[in-house]
Motif scaffolding. Structure first.
Motif, PDB file in Angstrom:
ATOM      1  N   MET A 449     -56.932  -8.662 -39.208  1.00  0.00           N
ATOM      2  CA  MET A 449     -58.278  -8.134 -39.421  1.00  0.00           C
ATOM      3  C   MET A 449     -59.199  -8.477 -38.257  1.00  0.00           C
ATOM      4  O   MET A 449     -60.052  -7.673 -37.868  1.00  0.00           O
ATOM      5  CB  MET A 449     -58.847  -8.661 -40.737  1.00  0.00           C
ATOM      6  CG  MET A 449     -58.050  -8.271 -41.968  1.00  0.00           C
ATOM      7  SD  MET A 449     -57.613  -6.515 -42.048  1.00  0.00           S
ATOM      8  CE  MET A 449     -59.209  -5.757 -42.204  1.00  0.00           C
ATOM      9  N   ASN A 450     -59.030  -9.657 -37.691  1.00  0.00           N
ATOM     10  CA  ASN A 450     -59.840 -10.025 -36.524  1.00  0.00           C
ATOM     11  C   ASN A 450     -59.550  -9.103 -35.340  1.00  0.00           C
ATOM     12  O   ASN A 450     -60.450  -8.774 -34.561  1.00  0.00           O
ATOM     13  CB  ASN A 450     -59.579 -11.480 -36.134  1.00  0.00           C
ATOM     14  CG  ASN A 450     -60.156 -12.460 -37.132  1.00  0.00           C
ATOM     15  OD1 ASN A 450     -61.074 -12.124 -37.887  1.00  0.00           O
ATOM     16  ND2 ASN A 450     -59.633 -13.670 -37.160  1.00  0.00           N
ATOM     17  N   SER A 451     -58.288  -8.689 -35.216  1.00  0.00           N
ATOM     18  CA  SER A 451     -57.928  -7.798 -34.111  1.00  0.00           C
ATOM     19  C   SER A 451     -58.551  -6.416 -34.272  1.00  0.00           C
ATOM     20  O   SER A 451     -58.663  -5.663 -33.304  1.00  0.00           O
ATOM     21  CB  SER A 451     -56.403  -7.663 -34.014  1.00  0.00           C
ATOM     22  OG  SER A 451     -55.887  -6.832 -35.039  1.00  0.00           O
ATOM     23  N   LEU A 452     -58.958  -6.088 -35.503  1.00  0.00           N
ATOM     24  CA  LEU A 452     -59.544  -4.773 -35.781  1.00  0.00           C
ATOM     25  C   LEU A 452     -61.065  -4.814 -35.888  1.00  0.00           C
ATOM     26  O   LEU A 452     -61.693  -3.795 -36.196  1.00  0.00           O
ATOM     27  CB  LEU A 452     -58.969  -4.216 -37.093  1.00  0.00           C
ATOM     28  CG  LEU A 452     -57.460  -3.980 -37.134  1.00  0.00           C
ATOM     29  CD1 LEU A 452     -57.017  -3.682 -38.562  1.00  0.00           C
ATOM     30  CD2 LEU A 452     -57.071  -2.841 -36.211  1.00  0.00           C
ATOM     31  N   ALA A 453     -61.641  -5.973 -35.631  1.00  0.00           N
ATOM     32  CA  ALA A 453     -63.076  -6.157 -35.869  1.00  0.00           C
ATOM     33  C   ALA A 453     -63.950  -5.182 -35.075  1.00  0.00           C
ATOM     34  O   ALA A 453     -65.038  -4.811 -35.523  1.00  0.00           O
ATOM     35  CB  ALA A 453     -63.480  -7.595 -35.546  1.00  0.00           C
ATOM     36  N   ALA A 454     -63.486  -4.764 -33.911  1.00  0.00           N
ATOM     37  CA  ALA A 454     -64.304  -3.880 -33.070  1.00  0.00           C
ATOM     38  C   ALA A 454     -64.000  -2.403 -33.311  1.00  0.00           C
ATOM     39  O   ALA A 454     -64.620  -1.539 -32.679  1.00  0.00           O
ATOM     40  CB  ALA A 454     -64.072  -4.219 -31.598  1.00  0.00           C
ATOM     41  N   ASP A 455     -63.067  -2.103 -34.209  1.00  0.00           N
ATOM     42  CA  ASP A 455     -62.704  -0.708 -34.475  1.00  0.00           C
ATOM     43  C   ASP A 455     -63.817  -0.037 -35.276  1.00  0.00           C
ATOM     44  O   ASP A 455     -64.177  -0.492 -36.359  1.00  0.00           O
ATOM     45  CB  ASP A 455     -61.386  -0.643 -35.258  1.00  0.00           C
ATOM     46  CG  ASP A 455     -60.730   0.731 -35.179  1.00  0.00           C
ATOM     47  OD1 ASP A 455     -61.431   1.726 -35.422  1.00  0.00           O
ATOM     48  OD2 ASP A 455     -59.529   0.804 -34.857  1.00  0.00           O
ATOM     49  N   GLU A 456     -64.363   1.039 -34.751  1.00  0.00           N
ATOM     50  CA  GLU A 456     -65.522   1.679 -35.369  1.00  0.00           C
ATOM     51  C   GLU A 456     -65.154   2.820 -36.301  1.00  0.00           C
ATOM     52  O   GLU A 456     -66.031   3.438 -36.909  1.00  0.00           O
ATOM     53  CB  GLU A 456     -66.460   2.198 -34.273  1.00  0.00           C
ATOM     54  CG  GLU A 456     -67.050   1.077 -33.411  1.00  0.00           C
ATOM     55  CD  GLU A 456     -67.968   1.605 -32.332  1.00  0.00           C
ATOM     56  OE1 GLU A 456     -68.015   2.851 -32.142  1.00  0.00           O
ATOM     57  OE2 GLU A 456     -68.644   0.792 -31.669  1.00  0.00           O
ATOM     58  N   ARG A 457     -63.868   3.132 -36.436  1.00  0.00           N
ATOM     59  CA  ARG A 457     -63.486   4.201 -37.352  1.00  0.00           C
ATOM     60  C   ARG A 457     -63.821   3.775 -38.776  1.00  0.00           C
ATOM     61  O   ARG A 457     -63.438   2.683 -39.209  1.00  0.00           O
ATOM     62  CB  ARG A 457     -62.004   4.517 -37.195  1.00  0.00           C
ATOM     63  CG  ARG A 457     -61.697   5.266 -35.897  1.00  0.00           C
ATOM     64  CD  ARG A 457     -60.226   5.427 -35.650  1.00  0.00           C
ATOM     65  NE  ARG A 457     -59.591   4.179 -35.233  1.00  0.00           N
ATOM     66  CZ  ARG A 457     -58.361   4.096 -34.786  1.00  0.00           C
ATOM     67  NH1 ARG A 457     -57.619   5.190 -34.683  1.00  0.00           N
ATOM     68  NH2 ARG A 457     -57.843   2.931 -34.420  1.00  0.00           N
ATOM     69  N   PRO A 458     -64.559   4.604 -39.530  1.00  0.00           N
ATOM     70  CA  PRO A 458     -65.107   4.197 -40.838  1.00  0.00           C
ATOM     71  C   PRO A 458     -64.090   3.600 -41.798  1.00  0.00           C
ATOM     72  O   PRO A 458     -64.348   2.571 -42.424  1.00  0.00           O
ATOM     73  CB  PRO A 458     -65.700   5.512 -41.379  1.00  0.00           C
ATOM     74  CG  PRO A 458     -66.055   6.291 -40.163  1.00  0.00           C
ATOM     75  CD  PRO A 458     -64.978   5.979 -39.155  1.00  0.00           C
ATOM     76  N   ALA A 459     -62.921   4.233 -41.923  1.00  0.00           N
ATOM     77  CA  ALA A 459     -61.936   3.743 -42.896  1.00  0.00           C
ATOM     78  C   ALA A 459     -61.416   2.361 -42.522  1.00  0.00           C
ATOM     79  O   ALA A 459     -61.193   1.506 -43.390  1.00  0.00           O
ATOM     80  CB  ALA A 459     -60.773   4.724 -42.994  1.00  0.00           C
TER      81      ALA A 459
END
Length: 701
Positions: A449-459
């Motif tokens: 989840m930390n690796s995805l923290a900057a992902d701006e895709r809503p889902a």
């Protein structure tokens, strides 16, 4: 049909809507009747060539011409032949694929775009089906010389070079011009005699960052076996890379391509610019992280995409001796992969056919997705894993394998739909195991989840937001009670706005644990009432039942604290297989623990219960647990990793006891004296320690 088409095309009122509908009709008919489809297509093209807006005419005609390829792909059953071969790899199936692709590319109506499409498809399956891809590349190259212009051939060869280089990678030596972060040339020859891991990565790649802690563990594990790790960053934005390395010190040197990157390309898109790095083309890298293992002989031994696969390859590489000059292998000829001046070298030498070779697949985890599966295969794998029953999902290695496949799919160029499904599947499986007390998978979930923290895709951002909120509630034991209300209000608002499912069970139990920290009974009841109402609306039967119990406890005139002074009678089947002998506990002080495996606060109390169990004299003190899991599998899975030395009343008997004594919040603990009377009720060992010590004093000599 043609007469009807003529009528439509002669209508002066036809617009873009008509154009789109005609395209769909032609495509549908062409897939069933090729000749008719082409007749309709040609008639439509001629009609749209006549419109007055010439710029629009050129655009529409080009779009129509692309339908030729769609019709031919259906005519020659390209998708069906590929799928059949991937399911059953027979020589006949392979020949069917080659024949179908040859017929497609040789057809007079095939456009240059078809060559690009086939080049992309071969790249996707190159690692898994190298023998098939080798023959396909020969077909593509041969037919392109007859069908494409010199300029188009050059573009196609550039595209195919990455695939050819990937096929040639194992058995090759790497000599890519590279430099260290301080600008010094990197000497590849200095690595000979060592086992080397080259991690191709980028700062913008979430799975790459998530892999770093695991790579650091492997580096420590193999530190005494002459294994070196090197990070080869493909970051086009060198400034961003420098800033990252200043904040996150890596345990290995980092090198980069020895070229200057055009700032304009970075401005257009840093990810696209990064994929133009010569190193990615020279090694045939299509997704990162890509972990290349070089043996002590200086030749590439393998390329994998996860730390789990890497450990298998390192075990093999560190136990093997360098191959002799007459060693038999699939790649007899040593090749050197080079990329200079930003230009990749197109290697036309293909590896020999591997159909008759016996491939050894060393996989410690039987649930791992096929090595180097393409994005469609990874998607199918994840969809299949979603449907597995709990008895399989709870097995060792299952969650790790799902996470590994998801990170591989995230590293590949794919649609948002593919990436979102990868995240959803990994989160669901990892969270399920983390909720059962698997600390390693809980940490893996946190890293993911930390690796995805900057992902701006809503889902994807929604999953991150839920995880962050859940972690804050789990950590709320450190908050003073006067600081709890804002967090509970935020959590209530979040839960009220979302459809709740089984994944929210851990958060629900943690919320109840936080509420139980309030000393004021009215405050607890008010909180239980509002949260219970929200939980009871969940589609999860377990969470809905939990919510109803909480609501009931908030409106009931009595509660478990009013049990103090009353006798406790326990009975039922235990996890040891027999009936609980409650009478045998007379004369002892007993801690009763009502709990469930999905309850995070319950699991957090387990080490504390075990500590006091081991500390106190068994002749004077004991523990009995009452498990409230609705699923026997959940209890068994938790118990595999956390075997308790005390008995658990389980199943319907456990739930009946909770109902009998009005237990709603978990964990609920009771201290019972030697006569079987309840001395105290609470929700933690800390809160009940004084009652236990006081109860033991009369027994002390």
């Amino acid at each position: 049909m043609l007469a009807s088409l003529t009528t439509v095309l002669e209508n002066p009122a036809r617009g873009l809507g008509t154009f789109q509908v005609l395209g769909q009709i032609i495509q549908s008919i062409g897939q069933q009747e090729t000749d008719l489809g082409f007749q309709m297509l040609d008639q439509t093209i001629e009609s749209y060539k006549q419109i007055e807006d010439k710029e629009l005419s050129i655009e529409l005609v080009a779009s129509l011409q692309e339908l030729s390829d769609d019709i031919l792909f259906a005519k020659f059953k390209i998708e069906d032949t590929f799928r059949f071969y991937m399911q059953v790899q027979t020589k006949q199936g392979k020949q069917d694929v080659i024949s179908a692709v040859t017929s497609l590319l040789e057809h007079e109506r095939t456009s240059p775009a078809a060559f690009e499409v086939m080049g992309h498809e071969t790249a996707q399956i190159a690692e898994r089906y190298p023998a098939l891809v080798k023959d396909l590349l020969q077909v593509i190259l041969k037919t392109s010389q007859e069908k494409l212009s010199p300029e188009q051939q050059a573009e196609l060869q550039t595209q195919l070079a990455r695939t050819v280089n990937r096929l040639n990678l194992v058995g090759s030596t790497i000599s890519i011009p590279a430099k260290t972060m301080d600008g010094k040339p990197f000497d590849w020859a200095a690595l000979k005699g060592k086992v080397v891991v080259i991690d191709f990565w980028a700062t913008w790649c979430g799975p790459c960052l998530a892999a770093i802690p695991h790579l650091e563990e492997l580096q420590k594990k193999y530190s005494d076996q002459n294994v070196s790790f090197i990070g080869f960053s493909i970051d086009a934005d060198r400034q961003a890379l420098t800033e990252f390395l200043e904040k996150r010190k890596l345990a290995w040197p980092v090198i980069i391509d020895d070229i200057e990157v055009d700032a304009a390309k970075i401005a257009d898109g840093v990810v696209a610019a990064s994929w133009e790095m010569p190193s990615t083309a020279a090694c045939g890298i299509a997704g990162i992280p890509a972990l290349v293992v070089i043996g002590r002989d200086g030749k590439v031994a393998a390329m994998v995409h996860s730390p789990q696969e890497l450990e298998t390859e390192l075990t093999r590489a560190t136990s093997a001796t360098p191959a002799s000059n007459d060693s038999s292998s699939l790649n007899q000829k040593t090749r050197t992969l080079t990329a200079a001046g930003g230009q990749l070298h197109f290697i036309t030498t293909l590896p020999p056919d591997a159909d008759d070779a016996t491939a050894e697949v060393a996989q410690n985890n039987p649930y791992l997705a096929a090595a180097n599966a393409d994005k469609l295969e990874l998607l199918d794998y994840l969809l299949d894993m979603q449907d597995k029953v709990k008895s399989i999902r709870y097995r060792d290695g299952f969650a790790v394998a799902v996470h590994e496949a998801a990170t591989r799919l995230l590293a590949l160029e794919a649609s948002d739909r593919f990436h979102v499904l990868a995240v959803e599947t990994a989160v669901t499986i990892l969270h399920e195991q983390a909720s059962l007390g698997n600390d390693k998978l809980d940490q893996q979930l946190n890293d993911f989840m930390n690796s995805l923290a900057a992902d701006e895709r809503p889902a994807i951002a929604a999953h991150v937001a839920f995880h962050q909120l859940e972690q804050r509630v789990i950590a709320s034991d450190d908050l003073p009670t006067d600081k709890l209300e804002p967090l509970l209000n935020e959590t209530f608002d979040y839960l009220s706005e979302h459809d709740l499912s089984a994944i929210h069970l851990r958060l629900a139990s943690t919320v109840v644990h936080a509420i139980n920290r309030y000393d004021d009974e009215e405050t607890r009841k008010e909180q239980f009432k509002r949260f219970g109402k929200v939980f009871s609306q969940s589609e999860s039967r377990t969470l809905a039942a939990y919510g109803k119990k909480i609501t009931k406890s908030a409106t009931a005139a009595a509660n478990v604290s009013q049990l103090v002074g009353k006798p406790l009678e326990l009975s039922g089947v235990t996890d040891l297989g027999g009936e609980l002998d409650w009478a045998s506990y007379r004369g002892k002080v007993v801690l009763i623990d009502f709990w469930a495996s999905w309850c995070a606060p319950c699991r957090a109390q387990m080490p504390k219960i075990k500590a006091i169990y081991e500390e106190l004299d068994r002749k004077k003190f004991d523990v009995v647990a009452v498990n409230l899991d609705r699923s026997a599998e959940a209890f068994e899975e938790y118990s595999k990793e956390h075997q308790s030395p005390w008995p658990n009343v389980i199943g319907d008997d456990g739930r009946a006891l909770a109902e009998q004594y009005g237990v709603t919040a978990l964990p609920t603990m009771m201290v019972v004296d030697g006569e079987g009377k309840i001395l105290a009720v609470g929700h933690s060992v800390q809160a009940l320690r004084a009652a236990i010590d006081n109860a033991l004093k009369p027994n002390e000599k």
